[in-house]
Design a protein around this motif. Structure first.
Motif, PDB file in Angstrom:
ATOM      1  N   ASP A 132      -0.736  -5.428  -5.514  1.00  0.00           N
ATOM      2  CA  ASP A 132      -2.093  -5.644  -6.018  1.00  0.00           C
ATOM      3  C   ASP A 132      -2.662  -6.896  -5.368  1.00  0.00           C
ATOM      4  OD1 ASP A 132      -4.455  -5.718  -7.406  1.00  0.00           O
ATOM      5  OD2 ASP A 132      -3.570  -6.108  -9.371  1.00  0.00           O
ATOM      6  N   GLY A 133      -3.504  -6.699  -4.348  1.00  0.00           N
ATOM      7  CA  GLY A 133      -4.087  -7.819  -3.630  1.00  0.00           C
ATOM      8  C   GLY A 133      -5.570  -7.633  -3.400  1.00  0.00           C
TER       9      GLY A 133
ATOM     10  N   ASN B  31      -4.328  -5.588  -0.046  1.00  0.00           N
ATOM     11  CA  ASN B  31      -3.848  -4.591  -1.004  1.00  0.00           C
ATOM     12  C   ASN B  31      -3.085  -3.475  -0.292  1.00  0.00           C
ATOM     13  OD1 ASN B  31      -3.914  -3.775  -3.873  1.00  0.00           O
ATOM     14  ND2 ASN B  31      -4.934  -1.953  -3.068  1.00  0.00           N
ATOM     15  N   HIS B  32      -1.846  -3.229  -0.740  1.00  0.00           N
ATOM     16  CA  HIS B  32      -0.954  -2.196  -0.216  1.00  0.00           C
ATOM     17  C   HIS B  32      -0.586  -2.429   1.250  1.00  0.00           C
ATOM     18  CE1 HIS B  32      -2.174   0.893  -3.564  1.00  0.00           C
ATOM     19  NE2 HIS B  32      -1.549  -0.193  -4.027  1.00  0.00           N
ATOM     20  N   ALA B  33      -0.698  -3.656   1.713  1.00  0.00           N
ATOM     21  CA  ALA B  33      -0.256  -3.999   3.067  1.00  0.00           C
ATOM     22  C   ALA B  33       1.213  -4.424   3.036  1.00  0.00           C
ATOM     23  CB  ALA B  33      -1.109  -5.111   3.653  1.00  0.00           C
TER      24      ALA B  33
ATOM     25  N   GLN C 252      -0.808  -1.873   7.857  1.00  0.00           N
ATOM     26  CA  GLN C 252      -1.954  -1.664   6.988  1.00  0.00           C
ATOM     27  C   GLN C 252      -1.848  -0.340   6.233  1.00  0.00           C
ATOM     28  OE1 GLN C 252      -2.778  -5.044   7.389  1.00  0.00           O
ATOM     29  NE2 GLN C 252      -4.640  -4.108   6.594  1.00  0.00           N
ATOM     30  N   PRO C 253      -2.569  -0.199   5.128  1.00  0.00           N
ATOM     31  CA  PRO C 253      -2.489   1.045   4.340  1.00  0.00           C
ATOM     32  C   PRO C 253      -2.851   2.296   5.124  1.00  0.00           C
ATOM     33  CG  PRO C 253      -3.544  -0.682   3.068  1.00  0.00           C
ATOM     34  CD  PRO C 253      -3.384  -1.217   4.452  1.00  0.00           C
ATOM     35  N   ASP C 254      -3.668   2.148   6.184  1.00  0.00           N
ATOM     36  CA  ASP C 254      -4.030   3.322   6.976  1.00  0.00           C
ATOM     37  C   ASP C 254      -2.929   3.712   7.959  1.00  0.00           C
ATOM     38  OD1 ASP C 254      -4.111   1.381   8.902  1.00  0.00           O
ATOM     39  OD2 ASP C 254      -6.252   1.553   9.327  1.00  0.00           O
ATOM     40  N   GLY C 255      -1.823   2.976   7.945  1.00  0.00           N
ATOM     41  CA  GLY C 255      -0.688   3.323   8.788  1.00  0.00           C
ATOM     42  C   GLY C 255      -0.583   2.529  10.058  1.00  0.00           C
TER      43      GLY C 255
ATOM     44  N   LEU D 233       0.147  -9.242  -7.327  1.00  0.00           N
ATOM     45  CA  LEU D 233       1.525  -8.748  -7.455  1.00  0.00           C
ATOM     46  C   LEU D 233       2.092  -8.446  -6.067  1.00  0.00           C
ATOM     47  CD1 LEU D 233       3.671  -8.055  -9.598  1.00  0.00           C
ATOM     48  CD2 LEU D 233       2.828  -5.699  -9.549  1.00  0.00           C
ATOM     49  N   ILE D 234       3.213  -9.094  -5.751  1.00  0.00           N
ATOM     50  CA  ILE D 234       3.863  -8.942  -4.455  1.00  0.00           C
ATOM     51  C   ILE D 234       5.370  -8.778  -4.663  1.00  0.00           C
ATOM     52  CG2 ILE D 234       4.425 -10.102  -2.272  1.00  0.00           C
ATOM     53  CD1 ILE D 234       1.795 -11.571  -2.451  1.00  0.00           C
TER      54      ILE D 234
END
Length: 262
Positions: free
Chosen positions: A51-52, A64-66, A92-95, A245-246
């Protein structure tokens, strides 16, 4: 001679200044111990932000989600000097998997032969990070390290000073980013405790609590033998400017080149 050089380096680095917090690439409180001469430590820092930040801010991509993967290679030259090198990457979240930047970190310490009541060392970390991942691209971190082992308890304090040389942080001057840790040996191989990471802002004019970074990390360390290092923790951000949250993990392996030569 060595004593004079070490004391001069310590005094000079306290008198002048140094990167912007630790971000989410290398989440670690330093101890004063160093890599032994003719040894090399290879560490992988894996940090996932559950959670970023969720939007682009000042040209910096959201966290976030990295997944941040950092390769750290540290070589010991003497019992009082080592040098580390970092390669920062971000998935990155996009892959997309991106190179973020590199830092170099020479470090000196007070030798154990001096019999100081606490361990003391000083690292100077300087390097570059791409503007898409850090608004301040060229930075210098000066990290004094003070620690002490008291029976089954371990205490460490890193009163870190940060200085930006390119980016919006240049106008902030020297910033104070303290880190601390305490842990307890539950068994000979398992210890656990709490790590603390913060970025208060410029010396003499700290940011408001809303704009400070403050993170608490319950963590465990496993003793897997003299050649290995393992640390795992969950970071909880307590201010609006901190990723909330990490999950972080450090796995390290020491290599003894002197033994191989023999």
């Amino acid at each position: 001679m060595i004593r004079r050089v070490l004391l001069l380096l310590l005094f000079t680095s306290f008198a002048i200044a140094a990167t912007h917090a630790q971000d989410n690439y290398e989440i670690q409180v330093y101890g004063s111990d160093m890599v032994a001469p003719d040894h090399t430590m290879v560490e992988l820092h894996s940090n996932f932000t559950i959670d970023g930040s969720k939007t682009v801010v000042g040209g910096v991509l959201p966290t976030n989600h990295a997944m941040h993967e950092t390769l750290e290679i540290t070589h010991g030259f003497t019992d009082w000097f080592e040098t580390g090198f970092y390669v920062f990457t971000s998935i990155q979240p996009d892959g997309g998997w991106n190179w973020v930047g590199d830092h170099i970190r020479p470090r000196v310490r007070v030798p154990e032969a001096w019999h100081w009541p606490v361990g003391v060392s000083l690292s100077n970390e300087i390097g570059y990070q791409r503007a898409a991942f850090s608004a301040d691209t060229w930075t210098w971190e000066m990290r004094p390290v003070i620690d002490r082992k008291l029976g089954r308890w371990y205490l460490a304090f890193n009163p870190t000073l940060d200085r930006s040389f390119h980016g919006p942080g240049v106008n902030q001057g020297v910033e104070f980013s303290p880190n601390a840790k305490f842990s307890f040996d539950f068994t000979k191989r398992i210890s656990g405790g709490l790590e603390y990471y913060a970025a208060y802002g410029p010396l003499g004019s700290f940011n408001s609590l809303h704009d400070q970074e403050q993170q608490f990390v319950p963590a465990i360390d496993l003793d897997l033998g003299p050649d290995w290092e393992f640390n795992f923790g969950v970071g909880i951000g307590t201010t609006a400017s901190t990723d909330h949250l990490i999950v972080k993990c450090i796995v390290g392996r020491r290599f003894d080149w002197k033994r191989k030569k023999n």
